[in-house]
Design an enzyme around this catalytic site. Structure first.
Site, PDB file in Angstrom:
ATOM      1  N   LYS A 118       2.349   8.458  35.378  1.00  0.00           N
ATOM      2  CA  LYS A 118       2.754   7.295  34.907  1.00  0.00           C
ATOM      3  C   LYS A 118       3.583   6.505  35.852  1.00  0.00           C
ATOM      4  O   LYS A 118       3.989   7.050  36.696  1.00  0.00           O
ATOM      5  CB  LYS A 118       3.673   7.766  33.699  1.00  0.00           C
ATOM      6  CG  LYS A 118       4.409   6.725  32.826  1.00  0.00           C
ATOM      7  CD  LYS A 118       3.157   6.179  31.899  1.00  0.00           C
ATOM      8  CE  LYS A 118       3.292   6.611  30.627  1.00  0.00           C
ATOM      9  NZ  LYS A 118       2.399   6.334  29.554  1.00  0.00           N
ATOM     10  N   ASP A 158       0.604   0.127  29.988  1.00  0.00           N
ATOM     11  CA  ASP A 158       1.662   0.951  28.770  1.00  0.00           C
ATOM     12  C   ASP A 158       2.659  -0.039  28.493  1.00  0.00           C
ATOM     13  O   ASP A 158       1.932  -1.267  28.223  1.00  0.00           O
ATOM     14  CB  ASP A 158       2.275   1.950  29.712  1.00  0.00           C
ATOM     15  CG  ASP A 158       3.069   2.945  29.060  1.00  0.00           C
ATOM     16  OD1 ASP A 158       2.357   3.877  28.477  1.00  0.00           O
ATOM     17  OD2 ASP A 158       4.274   2.929  28.884  1.00  0.00           O
TER      18      ASP A 158
HETATM   19  N1  GLU Z   1      -0.196   4.300  28.585  1.00  0.00           N
HETATM   20  C1  GLU Z   1      -1.241   4.926  27.634  1.00  0.00           C
HETATM   21  C2  GLU Z   1      -0.726   6.216  27.231  1.00  0.00           C
HETATM   22  O1  GLU Z   1       0.590   6.262  27.187  1.00  0.00           O
HETATM   23  C3  GLU Z   1      -2.790   5.152  28.024  1.00  0.00           C
HETATM   24  C4  GLU Z   1      -2.729   5.694  29.490  1.00  0.00           C
HETATM   25  C5  GLU Z   1      -4.047   5.466  30.152  1.00  0.00           C
HETATM   26  O2  GLU Z   1      -4.764   4.889  29.090  1.00  0.00           O
HETATM   27  O3  GLU Z   1      -4.544   6.149  31.062  1.00  0.00           O
HETATM   28  O4  GLU Z   1      -1.435   6.929  26.910  1.00  0.00           O
END
Ligand code: GLU
Length: 438
Positions: A118, A158
């Site tokens: 992340k 995100d």
């Molecule tokens: N940000 C999204 C999550 O928290 C998607 C992450 C992604 O698609 O890699 O799951």
């Protein structure tokens, strides 16, 4: 009055609101319950790599501002790390670490060959011009380039990032590399190799889990009402799919406030209104609603789809919903969770509920590797299968343990990761309980 950074610092030091402390406690609890040794906890509690970067940007008024960004990579034993990038004033190192751990668990529960990652930048994007935002997105990607890539770590959208931001980021990465690398991030515009269905995927997945929960509880969705906190990509898509299933969505909020209609909001009309660049607050065919009022509404389904720490000891007692579907990451504090538990609310935990996003991101990455693209129905069908299987596995664990869905989700995710530890020879018999010897 406290400014937002002081508030963030206060929350990080407040045990109950620090997502990293919260996730470590949940890990520890579930690892103990699974009969695994502390050695497992000691690996899982720490991301394998965390990078902090400075992002100097020339603002439109000539001022040079230096933003701070992070990328946390939790564990890559099942595949490259994967997870979104958020732009938010409350971003901090502990938050990003926690979010990367949650990503590992999500991928594990859905059986995706990925680990957790992340990223985030401390910024309020609404205060930036489009040029400043593009500059920030490009510079952030340049700064984290050494540690990302389609076989290493794959970013995605995100909070407050979207396909447009992903388009700038992939363009910057491709320029640095000198050739196109579509699989370096997901959630990109379809024309650049994005997957059909990705934009809707998280909301679609949330509603699949709500449908499954309603089935377990014997609730008829066409007689149910719902309220949502947050009307960004995930909140708005969740509202759309709930509406399509016949659920009456009576209230939604966004960062500016909220709206309520006892008869149910006209979701297709509201979506158009918001897509035109408006806040839900200005929507004419509803009455105003505050964030506090939202928690006390008599609805069957409540969907927190904003940020962390919303269901707390102060708000949880007012929740009357039978199902809380955590579309956001980490929306419930441990104290809030205990209250939901006492009140017998069926919680669909974040690491299961919102895993549809990373699932279709995985499909996007697979399509990029093949350079062959699926029809939207095919993507949606595959998402449906993964979400239902994930839900069933967590439910089964909950029933076996006579426990709660959150702990069951952690246990399913951890057990999956532990199998990879074992296969790689990282852990030996004393680390495992009898259940794990075969
Ligand atoms: N940000 C999204 C999550 O928290 C998607 C992450 C992604 O698609 O890699 O799951």
């Amino acid at each position: 009055m406290m400014n937002i950074r002081d508030k963030v610092e206060a929350d990080i030091t407040t045990h109950n609101k620090n997502p990293y402390k919260i996730v470590k406690e949940l890990l520890k609890d579930s690892i103990t319950e699974l009969g695994l040794s502390d050695n497992i906890y000691n690996i899982l509690k720490k991301p394998m790599r965390v990078l902090e970067v400075s992002i100097p940007i020339r603002m439109d008024n000539g001022e040079l501002r230096n933003f701070t960004g992070y990328r946390s990579q939790h564990l890559d034993i099942l595949g490259p790390t994967k997870g979104g990038i958020r732009f938010h004033p409350q971003v901090n190192a502990d938050e990003v670490k926690a979010l990367s751990i949650w990503m590992s668990l999500k991928s594990a529960i859905l059986d995706l060959p990925l680990g957790g990652g992340k990223g985030g930048v401390i910024v309020d994007p609404s205060e930036l011009s489009e040029r400043e935002l593009e500059e920030l997105s490009r510079t952030y990607i340049r700064k984290i380039t050494p540690i990302i890539g389609p076989q290493k770590d794959i970013p995605a959208p995100d909070v407050n990032t979207n396909p447009e931001v992903m388009g700038w980021m992939i363009d910057e990465y491709d320029k640095l590399r000198g050739f196109n690398v579509p699989g370096m991030l997901t959630g990109k515009p379809v024309i650049l190799g994005g997957s059909l269905g990705r934009l809707e995927a998280t909301g679609r997945g949330v509603v699949i889990t709500i449908r499954e929960a309603a089935r377990v509880l014997g609730m008829n969705l066409s007689e149910c009402t719902a309220s949502l906190q947050g009307f960004g990509n995930v909140g708005s898509m969740t509202a759309k799919f709930l509406h399509e299933l016949g659920v009456k969505v009576v209230a939604v909020t966004d960062a500016n406030g909220g709206i309520y209609s006892k008869e149910g909001l006209n979701i297709p009309e509201l979506l158009e209104f918001v897509q035109a660049g408006n806040s839900v607050v200005g929507y004419p065919h509803a009455s105003p609603l505050s964030n506090d009022e939202l928690f006390g509404l008599p609805v069957d389904i409540f969907v927190p789809a904003a940020i962390e720490n919303q269901i707390t000891k102060d708000t949880a007692p007012y929740i009357k919903a039978k199902i809380v579907a955590e579309a956001a990451n980490g929306p419930t504090t441990p104290e809030g969770d205990r209250i939901l538990e006492e009140n017998n609310v069926f919680v669909i935990p974040d690491i299961l509920c919102n895993a549809g996003g990373v699932t279709v991101s995985y499909f996007e990455w697979v399509q990029n590797a093949m350079n062959y693209y699926w029809k939207e129905e095919e993507v949606n069908q595959k998402l449906e299968e993964r979400m239902v299987t994930g839900f069933e596995n967590v439910l089964k664990m909950r029933n076996e343990q006579n426990g709660r869905m959150r702990k069951a989700a952690y246990m399913v995710g951890i057990s999956h990761i532990v199998k990879a530890f074992k296969a790689r020879g990282w852990i030996k018999t004393p680390d495992l309980s009898r259940n794990y010897l075969n």
